[in-house]
Design an enzyme around this catalytic site. Structure first.
Site, PDB file in Angstrom:
ATOM      1  N   SER A  37      37.972  14.121  53.424  1.00  0.00           N
ATOM      2  CA  SER A  37      39.009  13.304  54.257  1.00  0.00           C
ATOM      3  C   SER A  37      40.138  14.459  54.472  1.00  0.00           C
ATOM      4  O   SER A  37      41.218  13.737  54.169  1.00  0.00           O
ATOM      5  CB  SER A  37      39.155  11.962  53.859  1.00  0.00           C
ATOM      6  OG  SER A  37      39.530  11.978  52.620  1.00  0.00           O
ATOM      7  N   SER A  68      36.713  20.697  48.448  1.00  0.00           N
ATOM      8  CA  SER A  68      35.468  20.657  47.780  1.00  0.00           C
ATOM      9  C   SER A  68      35.384  21.483  46.619  1.00  0.00           C
ATOM     10  O   SER A  68      36.280  22.600  46.386  1.00  0.00           O
ATOM     11  CB  SER A  68      34.683  21.762  48.944  1.00  0.00           C
ATOM     12  OG  SER A  68      33.255  21.829  48.427  1.00  0.00           O
ATOM     13  N   GLY A  69      35.181  20.775  45.415  1.00  0.00           N
ATOM     14  CA  GLY A  69      35.005  21.169  44.113  1.00  0.00           C
ATOM     15  C   GLY A  69      36.309  20.786  43.397  1.00  0.00           C
ATOM     16  O   GLY A  69      36.427  21.485  42.425  1.00  0.00           O
ATOM     17  N   SER A  70      37.261  19.977  44.033  1.00  0.00           N
ATOM     18  CA  SER A  70      38.446  19.779  43.142  1.00  0.00           C
ATOM     19  C   SER A  70      37.793  18.791  42.055  1.00  0.00           C
ATOM     20  O   SER A  70      38.750  18.491  41.184  1.00  0.00           O
ATOM     21  CB  SER A  70      39.292  18.961  44.150  1.00  0.00           C
ATOM     22  OG  SER A  70      38.744  17.897  45.009  1.00  0.00           O
ATOM     23  N   GLY A 118      40.390  15.511  48.421  1.00  0.00           N
ATOM     24  CA  GLY A 118      40.653  16.709  48.142  1.00  0.00           C
ATOM     25  C   GLY A 118      39.872  17.678  48.438  1.00  0.00           C
ATOM     26  O   GLY A 118      38.731  17.399  49.289  1.00  0.00           O
TER      27      GLY A 118
END
Length: 198
Positions: A107, A35-37, A33
């Site tokens: 990823s 960044s920050g998810s 996901g």
């Protein structure tokens, strides 16, 4: 590959014996996901819950890996691919040790995750898409990475100057903006429980 390498996998205890010892089935739970998810929050929360339930786990996180084993890699497309390739090979070692491995990595493409899946093995790769909207991810960004990326200060930043491809058919999809982290972890535990238990 050099012909001077001779593996010793046939001389050590096999995965089944280690799984029996740990009383669990080893799997790789792969969180992907933006960044920050909430990937690392979910992975570490699930690790704590699994450990409490008697399971032996290891969390692999993007920042931790890049500060150590992959500290020589950048964020170019080729280096991102090599980053995931190395991680997948490490996961395979943990898998064969009977350990449940929780991976939290952006990823960003289906191709790069398919490479990891192929190395690890389809039946052992549980892909979790942390499908949190980018607006929420930016609100949570205490490091200010999104702002820097929008200013052009961070090149190849996923979601801004580099694409993120959502998984087509993940094992599980979750949006961390829709429930508290503790509830999300409980939902994940219910989903993966049958996969890791005898």
């Amino acid at each position: 590959m050099t012909t001077n390498i001779h593996t010793t996998f046939d001389k050590i205890y096999d995965r089944r014996k280690k799984e029996e010892f740990l009383n669990q089935r080893s799997k790789v739970i792969w969180f992907t996901g933006l960044s920050g998810s909430g990937k690392t929050t979910l992975a570490s929360g699930l690790e704590r819950l699994l450990f409490k339930k008697g399971h032996f786990c290891q969390v692999l996180d993007g920042d931790n890996i890049r500060s150590g084993i992959n500290n020589n890699l950048t964020f170019t497309e080729d280096d991102r691919r090599e980053n995931i390739r190395r991680i997948a090979e490490v996961c395979k070692l943990y898998l064969n040790s009977g350990v449940i491995t929780l991976c939290a990595f952006i990823s960003p493409t289906n191709e790069i995750r398919d490479m990891a899946r192929e190395i690890i093995g389809e039946e052992d790769f549980l892909e979790i898409h942390v499908n949190t909207p980018i607006e929420i991810c930016e609100e949570r960004d205490v490091k200010g990475l999104y702002a820097k990326a929008r200013q052009g200060k961070i090149p190849n930043f996923t979601g801004i100057s580099s694409p993120f491809e959502a998984p087509i058919s993940p094992f599980y999809r979750i949006d961390t903006s829709k429930q508290e982290a503790e509830k999300a972890v409980e939902m994940l535990f219910e989903k993966v429980g049958e996969e890791i238990s005898w």
